[in-house]
Design an enzyme around this catalytic site. Structure first.
Site, PDB file in Angstrom:
ATOM      1  N   TRP A   1      43.431  41.733  39.269  1.00  0.00           N
ATOM      2  CA  TRP A   1      43.964  41.410  40.758  1.00  0.00           C
ATOM      3  C   TRP A   1      43.478  40.108  41.335  1.00  0.00           C
ATOM      4  O   TRP A   1      42.863  39.965  42.564  1.00  0.00           O
ATOM      5  CB  TRP A   1      43.547  42.434  41.639  1.00  0.00           C
ATOM      6  CG  TRP A   1      43.822  44.137  41.213  1.00  0.00           C
ATOM      7  CD1 TRP A   1      44.291  44.353  40.055  1.00  0.00           C
ATOM      8  CD2 TRP A   1      43.855  45.265  41.937  1.00  0.00           C
ATOM      9  NE1 TRP A   1      44.433  45.856  40.001  1.00  0.00           N
ATOM     10  CE2 TRP A   1      44.301  46.114  41.247  1.00  0.00           C
ATOM     11  CE3 TRP A   1      43.761  45.497  43.489  1.00  0.00           C
ATOM     12  CZ2 TRP A   1      44.405  47.506  41.816  1.00  0.00           C
ATOM     13  CZ3 TRP A   1      43.994  46.655  43.902  1.00  0.00           C
ATOM     14  CH2 TRP A   1      44.271  47.805  43.084  1.00  0.00           C
TER      15      TRP A   1
ATOM     16  N   TYR B   1      51.874  42.244  28.155  1.00  0.00           N
ATOM     17  CA  TYR B   1      50.626  41.259  28.863  1.00  0.00           C
ATOM     18  C   TYR B   1      49.553  41.576  28.282  1.00  0.00           C
ATOM     19  O   TYR B   1      48.680  40.889  27.508  1.00  0.00           O
ATOM     20  CB  TYR B   1      50.809  41.020  30.264  1.00  0.00           C
ATOM     21  CG  TYR B   1      49.609  40.708  30.927  1.00  0.00           C
ATOM     22  CD1 TYR B   1      49.507  39.015  30.676  1.00  0.00           C
ATOM     23  CD2 TYR B   1      48.664  41.182  31.644  1.00  0.00           C
ATOM     24  CE1 TYR B   1      48.316  38.469  31.150  1.00  0.00           C
ATOM     25  CE2 TYR B   1      47.802  40.742  32.165  1.00  0.00           C
ATOM     26  CZ  TYR B   1      47.673  39.183  32.061  1.00  0.00           C
ATOM     27  OH  TYR B   1      46.530  38.481  32.720  1.00  0.00           O
TER      28      TYR B   1
ATOM     29  N   LEU C   1      42.525  30.075  38.958  1.00  0.00           N
ATOM     30  CA  LEU C   1      41.036  29.721  38.671  1.00  0.00           C
ATOM     31  C   LEU C   1      40.986  28.364  38.414  1.00  0.00           C
ATOM     32  O   LEU C   1      39.833  27.907  38.760  1.00  0.00           O
ATOM     33  CB  LEU C   1      40.830  30.560  37.360  1.00  0.00           C
ATOM     34  CG  LEU C   1      39.427  30.651  37.054  1.00  0.00           C
ATOM     35  CD1 LEU C   1      38.358  30.944  38.022  1.00  0.00           C
ATOM     36  CD2 LEU C   1      38.908  31.191  35.791  1.00  0.00           C
TER      37      LEU C   1
ATOM     38  N   THR D   1      41.614  40.136  31.196  1.00  0.00           N
ATOM     39  CA  THR D   1      42.060  41.061  32.097  1.00  0.00           C
ATOM     40  C   THR D   1      41.771  42.609  32.053  1.00  0.00           C
ATOM     41  O   THR D   1      41.585  43.009  30.895  1.00  0.00           O
ATOM     42  CB  THR D   1      43.637  40.982  31.953  1.00  0.00           C
ATOM     43  OG1 THR D   1      44.397  41.754  33.019  1.00  0.00           O
ATOM     44  CG2 THR D   1      44.208  41.120  30.742  1.00  0.00           C
ATOM     45  N   ASP D   2      41.920  43.433  33.009  1.00  0.00           N
ATOM     46  CA  ASP D   2      41.643  44.737  33.021  1.00  0.00           C
ATOM     47  C   ASP D   2      42.938  45.435  32.288  1.00  0.00           C
ATOM     48  O   ASP D   2      42.885  46.527  31.869  1.00  0.00           O
ATOM     49  CB  ASP D   2      41.672  45.458  34.649  1.00  0.00           C
ATOM     50  CG  ASP D   2      42.844  44.884  35.374  1.00  0.00           C
ATOM     51  OD1 ASP D   2      43.353  43.649  35.281  1.00  0.00           O
ATOM     52  OD2 ASP D   2      43.483  45.792  36.207  1.00  0.00           O
TER      53      ASP D   2
ATOM     54  N   TYR E   1      49.729  33.286  29.688  1.00  0.00           N
ATOM     55  CA  TYR E   1      51.119  33.677  30.454  1.00  0.00           C
ATOM     56  C   TYR E   1      50.690  34.887  31.176  1.00  0.00           C
ATOM     57  O   TYR E   1      50.471  35.855  30.566  1.00  0.00           O
ATOM     58  CB  TYR E   1      51.752  34.150  29.103  1.00  0.00           C
ATOM     59  CG  TYR E   1      53.222  34.597  29.549  1.00  0.00           C
ATOM     60  CD1 TYR E   1      54.145  33.678  29.299  1.00  0.00           C
ATOM     61  CD2 TYR E   1      53.351  35.633  29.914  1.00  0.00           C
ATOM     62  CE1 TYR E   1      55.557  34.154  29.689  1.00  0.00           C
ATOM     63  CE2 TYR E   1      54.673  36.417  30.016  1.00  0.00           C
ATOM     64  CZ  TYR E   1      55.902  35.598  30.062  1.00  0.00           C
ATOM     65  OH  TYR E   1      56.924  36.011  30.384  1.00  0.00           O
ATOM     66  N   THR E   2      51.108  35.009  32.375  1.00  0.00           N
ATOM     67  CA  THR E   2      50.731  35.911  33.333  1.00  0.00           C
ATOM     68  C   THR E   2      51.783  36.793  33.920  1.00  0.00           C
ATOM     69  O   THR E   2      51.418  37.577  34.677  1.00  0.00           O
ATOM     70  CB  THR E   2      49.552  35.554  34.370  1.00  0.00           C
ATOM     71  OG1 THR E   2      50.151  34.470  34.995  1.00  0.00           O
ATOM     72  CG2 THR E   2      48.409  35.147  33.824  1.00  0.00           C
TER      73      THR E   2
ATOM     74  N   GLY F   1      46.427  26.541  37.770  1.00  0.00           N
ATOM     75  CA  GLY F   1      46.497  27.816  38.095  1.00  0.00           C
ATOM     76  C   GLY F   1      45.425  28.224  39.087  1.00  0.00           C
ATOM     77  O   GLY F   1      44.842  27.365  39.684  1.00  0.00           O
TER      78      GLY F   1
END
Length: 288
Positions: A156, A131, A17, A107-108, A67-68, A15
């Site tokens: 983001w 998500y 990162l 995540t935000d 899972y994004t 991925g």
């Protein structure tokens, strides 16, 4: 028996990162890295997870896998929770039993986007899509199961690896005369390389402080502002028009304001967080 006292296992190694962490491996040569992906350690297979962890016996796990697919998650709730929640439960329990430290990327989207000021780590969570709900469920497993953890909430994310907004914009702007981009969703971008470096610097500093931390690049922008800057840097001859969220319906709702307050991570670890436009230039200059 552990073969090393400084072994870091990275999930999601293909991925954004994970790929940036792999690039930084040589700079952090005091550590032994093990990179696993969805074929070598599938997160939808509990036995496989435990088998890999007990073989490798890492001192640290950086869980960069997730899972994004935000819109797809609305139709694939079970899969999203399997990877973002149940797999995290298994990993965090293993860390607790084996006295390993866990860095978990979140995540935000655990927030609902109704704040009018930058969101802090202890603000109330209230995800508005599957998500975000699955990632929050995973966070809770980490905090319940582990003593030695750090959760990094980011937003983001982009990189020269994988699929992301920056690469999509570059493709569209190269081939179209005009595009429309949402201007009423506010936050900040995160160059995955900056996040990768921050994570490894914190591990290497030996200044472990269990807790939840926000990390994104400095500055406040909309997706429209982000697109305009990409157009400017790349000198694309493409007009970027503003559009409102209501005119661009998506299956999953997005938070309208999810700018992350970075005070805690900067003060705790003495980190310098680059500004969003500086990091964007750095990435685009690498010839994506």
């Amino acid at each position: 028996m552990r073969s090393s006292e400084n072994k870091i296992l990275v999930t999601g190694s293909n991925g954004q990162l994970g790929s940036e962490l792999r690039d930084l491996e040589k700079e952090f040569n005091n550590f032994e890295f093990v990179f696993v992906n969805r074929s070598s350690m599938p997160l939808n297979d509990p036995d496989s997870i435990l088998k890999v962890l007990s073989k490798e016996q890492p001192n640290y796990i950086i869980n960069a896998a997730a899972y994004t697919a935000v819109d797809k998650a609305e139709d694939e709730k079970e899969t999203a929770f399997l990877i973002n929640d149940e797999a995290v439960d298994i990993i965090s329990k293993w860390c607790a039993l084996n006295k390993s430290r866990l860095i978990h990327i979140s995540t935000d989207y655990v927030f609902d986007g109704t704040s009018s000021s930058p969101v802090k780590e202890d603000d109330v969570t209230n995800p508005i899509n599957t998500y975000g709900a699955s990632k929050l469920a995973g966070e809770k497993k980490v905090t319940q199961n582990c003593n030695e953890y750090m959760i990094f909430r980011t937003s983001w994310v982009y990189s020269r690896y994988g699929n992301n907004f920056v690469k999509t914009m570059c493709k569209l702007m190269e081939n179209r005369d005009k595009i429309s981009v949402v201007s009423d969703q506010i936050g900040s971008s995160t160059y995955a390389k900056d996040l990768a470096k921050a994570v490894l610097q914190i591990i290497a500093s030996n200044n472990w402080k269990t807790g939840i931390y926000n990390y994104s690049n400095e500055g406040q922008i909309s997706w429209y502002d982000f697109a305009v800057e990409i157009q400017k840097i790349m000198k694309f001859d493409c007009k970027v028009n503003k559009i409102l969220t209501k005119d661009f319906p998506t299956k999953a709702k997005r938070p309208s304001f999810s700018l992350l307050d970075k005070s805690k991570i900067k003060e705790t670890f003495g980190l310098e967080v680059p500004k969003w436009d500086y990091s964007l230039k750095q990435m685009l200059n690498k010839n994506i």
